[in-house]
Design a protein around this motif. Structure first.
Motif, short mmCIF file in Angstrom:
data_model
loop_
_atom_site.label_atom_id
_atom_site.label_comp_id
_atom_site.label_asym_id
_atom_site.label_seq_id
_atom_site.Cartn_x
_atom_site.Cartn_y
_atom_site.Cartn_z
N THR A 169 41.00 26.48 9.69
CA THR A 169 40.17 25.26 9.60
C THR A 169 39.90 24.90 8.15
O THR A 169 40.02 23.73 7.76
N LEU A 170 39.54 25.89 7.34
CA LEU A 170 39.30 25.62 5.91
C LEU A 170 40.56 25.11 5.22
O LEU A 170 40.50 24.22 4.35
N TYR A 171 41.71 25.65 5.58
CA TYR A 171 42.98 25.21 4.99
C TYR A 171 43.28 23.77 5.38
O TYR A 171 43.59 22.93 4.51
N LEU A 172 43.21 23.45 6.68
CA LEU A 172 43.52 22.10 7.12
C LEU A 172 42.52 21.08 6.57
O LEU A 172 42.91 19.98 6.16
N ALA A 173 41.25 21.47 6.53
CA ALA A 173 40.24 20.57 5.97
C ALA A 173 40.47 20.39 4.47
O ALA A 173 40.31 19.27 3.94
N GLY A 174 40.85 21.45 3.77
CA GLY A 174 41.16 21.36 2.34
C GLY A 174 42.37 20.49 2.09
O GLY A 174 42.40 19.70 1.13
N ALA A 221 38.00 39.73 11.23
CA ALA A 221 39.41 39.92 11.57
C ALA A 221 39.74 39.20 12.88
O ALA A 221 40.81 38.59 13.00
N ARG A 222 38.83 39.21 13.82
CA ARG A 222 39.05 38.56 15.11
C ARG A 222 39.13 37.05 14.97
O ARG A 222 39.91 36.39 15.66
N HIS A 223 38.33 36.47 14.08
CA HIS A 223 38.25 35.01 13.94
C HIS A 223 38.92 34.50 12.67
O HIS A 223 38.75 33.33 12.31
N ASN A 224 39.66 35.34 12.01
CA ASN A 224 40.28 35.02 10.73
C ASN A 224 41.09 33.72 10.76
O ASN A 224 40.91 32.84 9.92
N LYS A 225 42.01 33.62 11.71
CA LYS A 225 42.88 32.45 11.75
C LYS A 225 42.12 31.17 12.01
O LYS A 225 42.42 30.13 11.41
N SER A 226 41.14 31.21 12.89
CA SER A 226 40.39 29.97 13.18
C SER A 226 39.50 29.57 12.00
O SER A 226 39.42 28.39 11.66
N ILE A 227 38.88 30.53 11.35
CA ILE A 227 38.01 30.22 10.20
C ILE A 227 38.83 29.68 9.04
O ILE A 227 38.58 28.58 8.52
N PHE A 228 39.83 30.44 8.61
CA PHE A 228 40.57 30.06 7.42
C PHE A 228 41.63 29.00 7.69
O PHE A 228 41.99 28.24 6.80
N PHE A 280 45.41 35.07 -0.28
CA PHE A 280 45.56 33.81 0.45
C PHE A 280 44.23 33.12 0.71
O PHE A 280 44.16 31.88 0.70
N VAL A 281 43.16 33.87 0.90
CA VAL A 281 41.84 33.25 1.00
C VAL A 281 41.49 32.58 -0.32
O VAL A 281 40.96 31.46 -0.34
N ALA A 282 41.80 33.23 -1.43
CA ALA A 282 41.57 32.62 -2.75
C ALA A 282 42.38 31.34 -2.89
O ALA A 282 41.88 30.34 -3.43
N CYS A 283 43.61 31.33 -2.40
CA CYS A 283 44.42 30.11 -2.45
C CYS A 283 43.80 29.00 -1.62
O CYS A 283 43.78 27.83 -2.04
N ILE A 284 43.29 29.33 -0.43
CA ILE A 284 42.66 28.33 0.43
C ILE A 284 41.42 27.76 -0.26
O ILE A 284 41.21 26.54 -0.27
N LEU A 285 40.61 28.61 -0.84
CA LEU A 285 39.42 28.13 -1.54
C LEU A 285 39.79 27.35 -2.80
O LEU A 285 39.13 26.37 -3.16
N ALA A 286 40.87 27.76 -3.46
CA ALA A 286 41.31 27.06 -4.67
C ALA A 286 41.74 25.64 -4.36
O ALA A 286 41.58 24.75 -5.21
N ILE A 287 42.27 25.39 -3.17
CA ILE A 287 42.64 24.02 -2.79
C ILE A 287 41.44 23.10 -2.97
O ILE A 287 41.55 22.02 -3.55
#
Length: 114
Positions: free
Chosen positions: A96-101, A87-94, A21-28
């Protein structure tokens, strides 16, 4: 599978799913930059599916509950092979990257950005 091997398998599976899923977010970002809006849409759709699963599960991965049956450890990374801070900040980091993407893709598609 129970005991430490069970937890190892669950953590490995959880990590593989996370990497996907991180790869999918970056692929966007990559697809949108290349004006490949079909690829971007597919990646967005996959991640949106994950978000729906998380939302219906109280914003927790279903594998977390499975891992919790194998250990009393409840650190942020007890169920995944990630550094604890990530792991603690996973949802906020990714998240944000997802919504920005997503915003970047829509802006490129609408020709608001070059």
């Amino acid at each position: 599978m129970s005991g430490p091997w069970g937890l190892t398998v669950i953590k490995a599976a959880h990590t593989i799913v996370w990497v996907f899923f991180v790869a999918c977010i970056l692929a966007i970002w990559v697809f949108a930059t290349r004006a490949d809006y079909l690829g971007a849409a597919l990646s967005i759709g996959l991640v949106t599916g994950e978000v729906v699963v998380l939302a219906f599960n109280g914003w927790t991965c279903p594998l977390t509950a499975v891992a919790a049956r194998h250990t009393d450890d409840r650190r942020a990374n007890f169920d995944i092979y990630l550094p604890e801070w990530l792991a603690r900040h996973n949802k906020s980091i990714f998240g944000t990257l997802y919504l920005a993407g997503l915003a970047f893709t829509l802006a490129r598609w609408a020709r608001l950005l070059p």
